[in-house]
Design an enzyme around this catalytic site. Structure first.
Site, short mmCIF file in Angstrom:
data_model
loop_
_atom_site.label_atom_id
_atom_site.label_comp_id
_atom_site.label_asym_id
_atom_site.label_seq_id
_atom_site.Cartn_x
_atom_site.Cartn_y
_atom_site.Cartn_z
N GLU A 50 0.83 -1.21 0.00
CA GLU A 50 0.00 0.00 0.00
C GLU A 50 0.86 1.26 0.00
OE1 GLU A 50 -0.04 -2.62 1.91
OE2 GLU A 50 -2.00 -3.07 2.75
N GLU A 294 13.19 -30.74 -3.75
CA GLU A 294 13.58 -31.24 -5.07
C GLU A 294 14.12 -32.67 -5.05
OE1 GLU A 294 15.43 -28.91 -7.94
OE2 GLU A 294 14.70 -27.00 -7.19
N GLY A 296 15.36 -36.40 -2.49
CA GLY A 296 15.02 -37.48 -3.37
C GLY A 296 13.81 -38.25 -2.90
C1 AOF Z 1 0.37 -4.97 4.49
N1 AOF Z 1 0.96 -4.85 3.27
O1 AOF Z 1 2.50 -5.44 1.77
C2 AOF Z 1 2.44 -6.63 3.78
C3 AOF Z 1 1.79 -6.77 5.04
O2 AOF Z 1 7.40 -6.20 10.13
P1 AOF Z 1 6.45 -5.35 9.34
O3 AOF Z 1 6.20 -4.02 9.89
O4 AOF Z 1 6.82 -5.30 7.88
O5 AOF Z 1 5.03 -6.09 9.40
C4 AOF Z 1 4.90 -7.40 8.96
C5 AOF Z 1 3.44 -7.80 8.96
O6 AOF Z 1 2.70 -6.94 8.07
C6 AOF Z 1 3.21 -9.20 8.42
O7 AOF Z 1 3.33 -10.19 9.42
C7 AOF Z 1 1.80 -9.09 7.90
O8 AOF Z 1 0.88 -9.17 8.96
C8 AOF Z 1 1.76 -7.67 7.33
N2 AOF Z 1 2.19 -7.69 5.93
N3 AOF Z 1 0.76 -5.95 5.33
O9 AOF Z 1 -0.52 -4.19 4.84
C9 AOF Z 1 1.97 -5.63 2.89
N4 AOF Z 1 3.50 -7.41 3.43
ZN ZN Z 2 1.24 -2.73 5.96
#
Ligand code: AOF
Ligand code: ZN
Length: 363
Positions: A50, A294, A296
């Protein structure tokens, strides 16, 4: 949302332990709908999708709709909450999929948006969103990564001749697809016999994608892997983890560590052999959400037996090796056909003269 999911896919294999998320910001204008921002979770897991899309949209985000492939986060993590960023940018509507299973989020992201008057639609393309981030979901629910078993065999399911000769059963196009599969996983895993016999590199060698080689993991309870193997020799360049039983020869352990190999102790089960669920938990604890196995045959059999195989990518060459060849999966001791572990076909593809069938675990 399909576009957001396609953008999210770009992150697979590069964002763990974070999920791979995509975001598309759309404005309705006189001439029609216009995409003003696109973003996806960046390598290493941040910035989140976002934030990247909002940066792209700038002032055009005001009053726009954001399509997000996973619930926007609500927690103050290493970056600010995405729900807050969407509100601040003046996003009027959020179209979302499923809730983020991270207990720090778990519905709070959607609630935060609604509390500030943002129009929220949930559960769009929910099944696709789950499928894309199944690895992340499994690390949250079962503390283990998603396991994809890749097999390259003849029509009759043989992976080598009786002399152990296997290079190459499938053609070049299929092998390139195999490398692409490596790039979209966080780790590649093989058993010790395969590592010793094949002396593989287990890297992604597609032009332009060399930097996307994941961690290489060898299940090697007794540290049989030679220190001179290719894996050990370039462990300082591309990481190698060895899953092994605790104890063992201290000097040998030191030698591996001196080569840059990470040794991960895995307690044995009652039978004295390495417990694969425990092994998978140890891998997940180190931030891996997607493992490509991958080979065995024995590793494949023990993972199938322990119901740890979530997906199978079966590459098949139009050749027949015969019953004296090596089987893709070692003995399972199944007596009745109805007791055989079942998988469901998800799709098929053609790669050169070979076929690739993709399966998910059956119910
Ligand atoms: C989102 N957008 O693109 C992603 C999310 O350690 P931080 O601050 O990066 O937070 C990690 C957490 O954020 C992860 O465990 C998941 O709950 C969320 N990931 N959230 O709004 C994103 N990658
Ligand atoms: Zn986020």
């Amino acid at each position: 949302m399909k576009t957001a999911l396609a953008l999210a896919e770009r992150g697979l294999g590069r964002v763990a332990p974070n999920p791979a998320v995509g975001c598309v910001i759309v404005r309705e204008e006189e001439a029609g709908f216009r995409i003003v921002g696109r973003g996806w979770t960046q390598p290493g897991g941040r910035p989140h999708a976002e934030t990247a899309a909002l940066r792209h949209a700038g002032a055009l985000a005001k009053g726009a709709t954001a399509y997000v492939s996973l619930e926007p986060c609500s927690h103050q993590g290493k970056t600010g909450p995405c729900a807050g960023a969407l509100i601040e940018a003046g996003i009027a509507r959020v179209v979302g999929t499923i809730a983020d299973p991270n207990p720090e989020v778990a519905g709070r992201g959607f609630a935060m948006l609604q509390a500030k008057g943002v129009d929220v639609t949930e559960n769009v393309c929910a099944a696709d969103a789950y499928y894309l981030n199944e690895g992340f979901f499994l690390t949250m629910s079962e503390r283990r990564p998603m396991v994809t078993l890749k097999i390259a065999s003849s029509l009759d399911g043989r992976t080598a001749t009786h002399e152990g000769h296997s290079q190459w059963i499938t053609g070049e196009a299929a092998r390139s697809r195999g490398h692409l599969l490596r790039a979209t996983h966080d780790a590649i895993m093989v058993g010790s016999a395969t590592a010793i016999v094949d002396d593989p590199e287990l890297t992604c060698r597609l032009p332009g994608l060399e930097a996307r080689s994941p961690v290489r993991i060898v299940a090697d309870g007794r540290l049989r892997l030679p220190l001179t193997s290719r894996l050990v020799r370039d462990a300082k360049k591309t990481p190698v983890w060895i899953l092994t039983l605790p104890g063992g020869d201290a000097r040998r352990r030191e030698a591996f560590e001196g080569c840059g190999v990470t040794l991960i102790d895995v307690e044995p089960g009652e039978d004295g052999v390495m417990n694969m669920r425990t092994a998978m938990e140890a891998i997940a604890a180190r931030g891996v959400t997607r493992v490509l196995v991958e080979g065995g045959a024995r590793l494949a059999a023990s993972l199938i037996r322990e119901v740890l195989v979530d997906r199978i990518e079966w590459f098949q060459a139009p050749k027949v090796i015969g019953g004296d060849g090596y089987p893709a999966v070692a003995a399972l001791g199944i007596k009745k056909a109805g007791d055989a572990p079942a998988f469901m076909l998800r799709g098929t593809a053609v790669a050169g003269g070979d076929t690739i069938a993709s399966f998910v675990r059956g119910s």
